[in-house]
Scaffold this motif. Structure first.
Motif, PDB file in Angstrom:
ATOM      1  N   LEU A  88     -20.954  -5.544  39.298  1.00 22.35           N
ATOM      2  CA  LEU A  88     -21.182  -5.341  37.859  1.00 22.35           C
ATOM      3  C   LEU A  88     -22.384  -4.432  37.661  1.00 22.35           C
ATOM      4  O   LEU A  88     -23.230  -4.302  38.547  1.00 22.35           O
ATOM      5  CB  LEU A  88     -21.450  -6.681  37.171  1.00 22.35           C
ATOM      6  CG  LEU A  88     -20.305  -7.683  37.062  1.00 22.35           C
ATOM      7  CD1 LEU A  88     -20.761  -8.889  36.263  1.00 22.35           C
ATOM      8  CD2 LEU A  88     -19.078  -7.061  36.417  1.00 22.35           C
ATOM      9  N   THR A  89     -22.468  -3.848  36.488  1.00 33.93           N
ATOM     10  CA  THR A  89     -23.659  -3.048  36.177  1.00 33.93           C
ATOM     11  C   THR A  89     -24.733  -3.993  35.632  1.00 33.93           C
ATOM     12  O   THR A  89     -24.432  -5.128  35.254  1.00 33.93           O
ATOM     13  CB  THR A  89     -23.350  -1.986  35.105  1.00 33.93           C
ATOM     14  OG1 THR A  89     -23.030  -2.669  33.885  1.00 33.93           O
ATOM     15  CG2 THR A  89     -22.193  -1.111  35.501  1.00 33.93           C
ATOM     16  N   TYR A  91     -26.123  -3.668  32.868  1.00 36.40           N
ATOM     17  CA  TYR A  91     -25.823  -3.904  31.461  1.00 36.40           C
ATOM     18  C   TYR A  91     -24.768  -4.990  31.304  1.00 36.40           C
ATOM     19  O   TYR A  91     -24.833  -5.778  30.361  1.00 36.40           O
ATOM     20  CB  TYR A  91     -25.341  -2.611  30.772  1.00 36.40           C
ATOM     21  CG  TYR A  91     -25.279  -2.775  29.274  1.00 36.40           C
ATOM     22  CD1 TYR A  91     -26.429  -2.622  28.504  1.00 36.40           C
ATOM     23  CD2 TYR A  91     -24.101  -3.135  28.641  1.00 36.40           C
ATOM     24  CE1 TYR A  91     -26.391  -2.819  27.132  1.00 36.40           C
ATOM     25  CE2 TYR A  91     -24.058  -3.341  27.273  1.00 36.40           C
ATOM     26  CZ  TYR A  91     -25.206  -3.177  26.519  1.00 36.40           C
ATOM     27  OH  TYR A  91     -25.178  -3.397  25.173  1.00 36.40           O
ATOM     28  N   ASP A  92     -23.798  -5.059  32.245  1.00 34.86           N
ATOM     29  CA  ASP A  92     -22.765  -6.106  32.166  1.00 34.86           C
ATOM     30  C   ASP A  92     -23.413  -7.495  32.184  1.00 34.86           C
ATOM     31  O   ASP A  92     -23.002  -8.399  31.455  1.00 34.86           O
ATOM     32  CB  ASP A  92     -21.786  -5.992  33.345  1.00 34.86           C
ATOM     33  CG  ASP A  92     -20.924  -4.748  33.258  1.00 34.86           C
ATOM     34  OD1 ASP A  92     -20.776  -4.215  32.145  1.00 34.86           O
ATOM     35  OD2 ASP A  92     -20.424  -4.305  34.305  1.00 34.86           O
ATOM     36  N   HIS A  93     -24.422  -7.651  33.039  1.00 32.93           N
ATOM     37  CA  HIS A  93     -25.120  -8.943  33.111  1.00 32.93           C
ATOM     38  C   HIS A  93     -25.783  -9.261  31.771  1.00 32.93           C
ATOM     39  O   HIS A  93     -25.666 -10.360  31.238  1.00 32.93           O
ATOM     40  CB  HIS A  93     -26.199  -8.914  34.201  1.00 32.93           C
ATOM     41  CG  HIS A  93     -25.665  -8.906  35.600  1.00 32.93           C
ATOM     42  ND1 HIS A  93     -25.226  -7.763  36.220  1.00 32.93           N
ATOM     43  CD2 HIS A  93     -25.515  -9.907  36.510  1.00 32.93           C
ATOM     44  CE1 HIS A  93     -24.837  -8.046  37.459  1.00 32.93           C
ATOM     45  NE2 HIS A  93     -24.988  -9.354  37.652  1.00 32.93           N
ATOM     46  N   GLY A 119     -33.166   3.591  32.946  1.00 35.42           N
ATOM     47  CA  GLY A 119     -32.579   4.670  33.744  1.00 35.42           C
ATOM     48  C   GLY A 119     -31.379   4.246  34.581  1.00 35.42           C
ATOM     49  O   GLY A 119     -30.557   5.081  34.955  1.00 35.42           O
ATOM     50  N   PHE A 122     -26.750   1.283  33.633  1.00 35.32           N
ATOM     51  CA  PHE A 122     -25.284   1.381  33.679  1.00 35.32           C
ATOM     52  C   PHE A 122     -24.743   1.664  35.074  1.00 35.32           C
ATOM     53  O   PHE A 122     -23.595   2.027  35.233  1.00 35.32           O
ATOM     54  CB  PHE A 122     -24.810   2.454  32.690  1.00 35.32           C
ATOM     55  CG  PHE A 122     -25.262   2.170  31.289  1.00 35.32           C
ATOM     56  CD1 PHE A 122     -24.743   1.091  30.596  1.00 35.32           C
ATOM     57  CD2 PHE A 122     -26.241   2.942  30.701  1.00 35.32           C
ATOM     58  CE1 PHE A 122     -25.180   0.804  29.312  1.00 35.32           C
ATOM     59  CE2 PHE A 122     -26.689   2.655  29.421  1.00 35.32           C
ATOM     60  CZ  PHE A 122     -26.165   1.583  28.717  1.00 35.32           C
ATOM     61  N   LYS A 123     -25.589   1.484  36.062  1.00 38.14           N
ATOM     62  CA  LYS A 123     -25.117   1.627  37.445  1.00 38.14           C
ATOM     63  C   LYS A 123     -24.769   0.258  37.986  1.00 38.14           C
ATOM     64  O   LYS A 123     -25.307  -0.758  37.547  1.00 38.14           O
ATOM     65  CB  LYS A 123     -26.219   2.240  38.315  1.00 38.14           C
ATOM     66  CG  LYS A 123     -26.367   3.707  38.147  1.00 38.14           C
ATOM     67  CD  LYS A 123     -27.447   4.214  39.082  1.00 38.14           C
ATOM     68  CE  LYS A 123     -27.783   5.641  38.778  1.00 38.14           C
ATOM     69  NZ  LYS A 123     -29.014   6.059  39.445  1.00 38.14           N
ATOM     70  N   LYS A 124     -23.886   0.258  38.972  1.00 41.11           N
ATOM     71  CA  LYS A 124     -23.533  -1.017  39.585  1.00 41.11           C
ATOM     72  C   LYS A 124     -24.722  -1.567  40.355  1.00 41.11           C
ATOM     73  O   LYS A 124     -25.488  -0.798  40.968  1.00 41.11           O
ATOM     74  CB  LYS A 124     -22.361  -0.829  40.545  1.00 41.11           C
ATOM     75  CG  LYS A 124     -21.015  -0.742  39.837  1.00 41.11           C
ATOM     76  CD  LYS A 124     -19.879  -0.895  40.820  1.00 41.11           C
ATOM     77  CE  LYS A 124     -18.555  -0.906  40.088  1.00 41.11           C
ATOM     78  NZ  LYS A 124     -17.425  -1.135  40.970  1.00 41.11           N
TER      79      LYS A 124
END
Lengths: 293, 838
Positions: A88-89, A91-93, A119, A122-124
């Motif tokens: 997950l990214t 942001y997903d958390h 920064g 949105f990366k995993k």
């Protein structure tokens, strides 16, 4: 009552990890839980948050049983990074916490900005470095603006500038009236954060307010340490010859000015002077390594 | 290299994979052995019963010969037959007495005495229907072997001796099932390193990449060897320890092919099997490593490996490319032994294939970009907005779905299923067309043959009879010839009627009118059954399946009534009540008949029927179980992500329910998608299909005897049946399938509350489902309808086969849906209790 831990026992097989352990935090403060590796710090934090069941004992957070999931509306627990979903990214958390806790998108971005992780939001997580993961964990912990913040090794893996930033944020949170319970190995960091220490030794807790027991000592380099030791015997100080013309003077009641005046009056030359305050590291050595400091 | 090999084995040991492998094998084999021991009490009875057809046949022949003797009609040959049939009777009596008194060691010799008398009887032109053709050859060959090697008769159906038990388990475990098990357990040996980036740890050591790959390959081969050794060891040891049996490696193994029979020792058979399995194993592992170098994730590598093997297997089957050069033919172990085709070439070619694939693996460039890519930004869900109004449960379900989407596996699984369906449908369509074309060609050939050969031949005969009739004045001879004239005229009329019906049926079929075609098939059924005149011998009237006959007739009548478009081939509808005899020849005949009459169609609805008929619904079930079956365990391993969820203001029950609901949703929506795709493919390439196409539903004896039964009660032991419209039948299957998927999800969820290892959860789920199904059938008798596991075979539940075989009218779709629902609710309830106490 913010946190009330009473008579907690925990064993793994025959090994007793926590023995009849009790403590309470009644008013907002920052408390550090200190102990050697394997002493049960994380177990204690997990028991407080009901992730691990205690064999016996009662724990209340904000006067609610820790068994109730509602406690997490006002409590956050920052754990190690094994709780993050790699795929997950960040942001997903945070979005999930937002969904569950009723927080807006703006609040998520504000929290991320406060920690400084915009920064890579949105990366995993699988692409994160250790420090980035710590940032995410801390963002997750502060997102719901909790009254009680429990942090397990919050400064692990952080570079110096990140560590300073996080330390400042913790201070800000403390000044905002939050209660912070943190475990740490880094005693110099603990000294910078709080004087309220919980030493976890052999399953027991030793609570200390280092500010009450703080002792100041001066390391004074003189031309004749034996004579200096002799002249200072009449003052309300403790003196110890450290070797190399250096004496350590513990201030029990007398002032530095009196000590220096006495040395000058007795024709003893003061060549150098250093002030030291005994901190958690010294107490740690006293508690765990039986050293007399 | 040796150090690397040790390191790899140590890793596997630490991951407890060897433990799991041993546990699975021990559990499986112990269960199998226990099952066999339970049947030992009936061994003598079964053995005794197997001689019943012989006794009946001997008694019948003896009676016929006695009758002729009384009437002084015995010719010289028959007199000699009479002597030998008495010898047979005496030998059979001794044989049966020895069975009764359990003198197992004497049985081969006593059977030999019987066979000797039988041979004498047959030499005198005797006919003995109970033992003919391959059956007779089989019995003689086996008996000779048993006597030559001084062996006792053993229970071969439920073996408890080390050599036979070893073979029984070997047949299962040294096959595709064994390869799947090994791939599942050890299949991530390379991909997990790439997934967890420990690949870089290895690559930053002074070791060549080739050494790393080879060490992993040799580790896999070691595990394959260990597997073979363990299966052999447990297979031998269990019977020796528990039943004090001796290992007799020269016990015969009979190998049947379509028209020949061979006999080899158990040792030879087992060596062949092990060697072929080993060959298939080393090919599988080399393929796995190659694919693991292409894919980064373990899941993707495994799925891709299974996909390649499946496609290879399918292409091998349809192209019939059965040669050691075809690496996928190595997986058809049973066929290779049966065909005995260049058996020693297979291990050799397996090694060559494995070397070739490993060499490619060593030189294939790595996909490093993916491994090192740290820049890739992902899009957000729902524009990044949050929504707490949905409630904790819905939000948890949504979070689970997002997780699945982010993992990427779901899309891979769906893509593979999509591909399988499209490819599978293509072949189904081809097959259906081929069968239809062949059917019409046969009809045409038959009509031509009747018109050009049969009718002229019988007309010529008729002319001769009529001529003789005219010329003779003897009254009795005229009566005799008159019979022939009448018979021949009837045959000619039947032939003409047949041709007429064929022509009309085909013509009307082309015009889209089905009635005439069904009439033609109905005519054929009645003709084959000898309804018109048994003495005509137009077609050999050896059709003796009353239940099938009545079903087939009613099926055609239903089709005429409902104007159903015919589906090919075959006029008949084979059923579970057809008795082909419990012998190898009977099995061969049954298979041939069923194949000849197995309907294949590519219309939308009938394609869906095939989906259930061929148990294809189990493939997505297995894949989704593999994908989602970890439940709680998937979050409690090395990655303790469950703690993230548990430190939110949501209860453990909500988290659990969220997982169950999201998984069930994925299962059901995916199934709907797959079925819609099948329906869509069928409809656009063929047609939608007949909703009212008749699907046979068996009715159990208990239901046929109940008041108000509306189906048809046949003359076959009062068994009954009725027909269900295809559409209704499919709805029943779909309803059961949905509930079954929910049961599978809740069961794996329940197991995951007390087992932390994801793989173990999946294995236990499968074990519980399979053993539960088996136990329900074998032991629950009248309570079987309450077992959720009985409904695993939803095809047989929906068409009443299960209810009929167990004589349990309560085993039906409605009861299945209720039982599965209640069981799922109970599992959820108990899981929640466990979680609350945890």
């Amino acid at each position: 009552m913010i946190l009330d831990v009473q008579n907690v026992h925990k064993s793994y097989g025959k090994e007793k990890i926590l023995k009849n352990l009790s403590f309470a935090i009644e008013e907002p403060k920052m408390v550090a839980l200190v102990g050697p590796n394997g002493s049960g710090k994380t177990t204690l934090l997990n028991i407080i948050t009901d992730l691990v069941n205690a064999d016996s004992g009662v724990i209340k957070i904000m006067n609610l049983s820790n068994k109730k999931p509602e406690i997490f509306k006002e409590t956050s627990y920052m754990q190690d990074n094994s709780v993050l979903y790699d795929y997950l990214t960040g942001y997903d958390h945070l979005q999930f916490i937002g969904d569950i806790q009723g927080l807006s998108k703006q609040q998520i971005f504000l929290a991320a900005e406060r920690i400084g992780m915009e920064g890579y939001l949105f990366k995993k997580v699988s692409k994160y470095s250790l420090g980035m993961k710590q940032h995410l964990l801390l963002t997750m912990a502060i997102l719901n603006d909790p009254k009680l913040l429990i942090l397990d090794e919050p400064l692990n893996g952080l570079d110096p500038s990140s560590a300073i930033r996080i330390r400042n944020i913790l201070w800000e949170l403390y000044n905002e009236g939050k209660t912070i319970l943190l475990s740490s190995h880094n005693l110099s960091e603990v000294d910078r954060l709080t004087s309220h220490i919980l030493f976890l030794k052999e399953g027991h807790l030793i609570a200390e307010d280092l500010s009450l027991n703080q002792r100041t000592l001066y390391e004074i380099t003189v031309n004749d340490p034996r004579a200096a030791e002799k002249y200072l015997e009449n003052h309300n100080v403790g003196v110890k010859h450290m070797g190399n013309n250096q004496i350590a003077v513990f201030m029990h009641g007398d002032t530095l000015q009196n000590v220096l005046q006495s040395l000058l009056d007795n024709k003893i030359k003061v060549l150098d002077l250093n002030k030291k305050v005994t901190g958690s590291e010294d107490r740690y050595q006293m508690v765990f390594e039986q050293k007399d400091v | 290299m040796m150090n690397l090999l040790k390191f790899e084995i140590k890793k596997i040991w630490r991951q407890k994979k060897i433990f799991w492998l041993l546990l699975i094998l021990i559990l499986f084999m112990s269960f199998q052995y226990y099952q066999n021991t339970l049947h030992q009490d009936s061994f003598i009875d079964r053995l005794y019963e197997s001689t019943e057809p012989l006794k009946a046949n001997v008694t019948e022949i003896e009676r016929e010969l006695d009758e002729k003797r009384v009437n002084n009609q015995l010719n010289e040959l028959e007199k000699q037959q009479s002597v030998y049939i008495k010898d047979m009777k005496a030998a059979l009596q001794h044989w049966r007495s020895a069975i009764y008194s359990e003198e197992l060691h004497n049985l081969p010799q006593l059977e030999h005495e019987f066979l000797k008398s039988l041979q004498n009887y047959l030499n005198k032109d005797g006919e003995f229907e109970a033992l003919t053709g391959l059956n007779l050859e089989y019995v003689i060959l086996k008996n000779t072997w048993m006597i030559d090697h001084n062996l006792s008769i053993e229970d071969e159906d439920y073996p408890i001796s080390p050599h036979l038990f070893m073979l029984e388990t070997g047949d299962l475990l040294f096959g595709v099932l064994g390869i799947i098990l090994l791939l599942l357990i050890f299949g991530n040996i390379l991909s997990i390193e790439r997934e967890q980036q420990t690949w870089f740890t290895l690559k930053t050591q002074p070791i060549k990449k080739s050494s790393i790959i080879l060490s992993k390959y040799f580790t896999l081969i070691s595990m394959l060897f260990l597997y073979v050794v363990v299966v052999v060891f447990i297979g031998m040891l269990l019977p020796i320890i528990l039943n004090d049996h001796h290992l007799l490696l020269n016990y015969p193994q009979i190998i049947f092919s379509e028209n020949k029979i061979r006999i080899i020792s158990s040792l030879t058979y087992f060596l062949f099997k092990s060697l072929l399995f080993f060959g298939a194993g080393i090919i599988s592992f080399s393929l796995l490593l190659l694919i693991s170098m292409v894919f980064k994730k373990s899941f993707s590598s495994l799925i891709a490996t299974f996909f390649v093997l499946l496609i290879g297997h399918y292409l091998t089957t349809i192209t019939d490319f059965s040669a050691p050069m075809n690496l996928f033919h190595h997986y058809q172990l049973g066929d290779i032994i049966i065909e005995n085709r260049d058996i020693w070439y297979y291990p050799l070619f397996a090694v060559l294939w494995a070397i070739l694939i490993v060499l490619i693996t060593l030189y294939i460039p790595e996909r490093q970009a993916d491994l090192l890519n740290a820049q890739y930004q992902k899009s957000v869900f729902n524009s990044g907005d949050t929504n707490s109004k949905r409630g904790a449960l819905i939000n948890t379900v949504i979070f689970e779905l997002r997780k699945l989407f982010r993992k990427g596996y779901f899309l891979q699984v769906i893509s593979i299923l999509f591909l399988l369906i499209v490819i599978g449908y293509f072949f189904l369509n081809q097959e259906a067309d081929k069968i239809e074309t062949e059917y019409f060609k046969q009809l045409n050939d038959e009509a031509v043959a009747i018109q050009e050969e049969m009718i002229p031949m019988y007309e010529k005969k008729l002319f001769e009879y009529e001529d003789r009739y005219e010329k003779t004045n003897d009254k009795s001879e005229r009566e005799y010839i008159k019979k022939y004239i009448d018979g021949t005229t009837q045959v000619i009329n039947l032939y003409k009627e047949r041709v007429e019906k064929i022509e009309k049926g085909v013509k009307e079929y082309e015009l889209g009118n089905w009635e005439a075609f069904h009439e033609l098939q109905l005519f054929t059924i009645k003709l084959v059954n000898g309804d018109f005149d048994e003495s005509l011998h137009y077609i050999e009237h050896n059709f003796d399946h009353q239940f099938q006959y009545e079903v087939s007739v009613e099926e055609k009548e239903w089709s005429i009534k409902n104007n159903i478009q015919p589906i090919f081939p075959g006029e008949f509808r084979p059923t579970v009540h057809d008795d082909w005899g419990d012998n190898p020849q009977g099995e061969i005949n049954r298979d041939a008949w069923e194949e000849r009459n197995h309907k294949v169609n590519s219309s939308g609805l009938y394609t869906l029927y095939h989906f259930y008929e061929y148990y294809l619904y189990l493939i997505p079930l297995g894949l989704f179980l593999f994908l989602l079956g970890g439940g709680y365990a998937a979050e409690r391993g090395k990655k303790n992500t469950i703690h993230f969820l548990q430190t939110q203001p949501i209860s453990k029950t909500t988290i659990f329910l969220g997982k169950i609901l999201s998984s069930s949703l994925i299962f059901i929506v995916s199934y709907i998608g797959l079925m819609v795709l099948l329906l869509f493919l069928g409809t656009i390439t063929d047609r939608f299909g007949d909703w009212n196409f008749p699907i046979l539903h068996y009715d159990s004896l208990s239901s046929t005897s109940s008041v108000g039964y509306t189906g048809t009660i046949t003359d076959y032991e009062n068994y009954g049946f009725h027909f269900t419209p295809l559409g209704n039948y499919l709805l029943k299957c779909i309803g059961l399938l949905f509930m079954l998927t929910i049961l599978v999800i809740t069961l794996s969820g329940f197991i995951s509350t007390f087992i932390k290892n994801t793989f173990a959860v999946m294995v236990f789920t499968v074990l519980v489902l399979v053993s539960g199904h088996f136990i329900s059938i074998e032991y629950l008798s009248k309570w079987a309808f309450l077992s959720p596991f009985i409904y695993l075979d939803l095809f047989k539940v929906s068409n009443g086969t299960m209810a009929t075989l167990l004589d349990q009218s309560l085993i039906n779709t409605t009861m299945g849906i209720v039982t599965l629902f209640v069981s799922s609710c109970l599992l959820v309830y108990f899981s929640c209790i466990i979680l609350k106490r945890d």
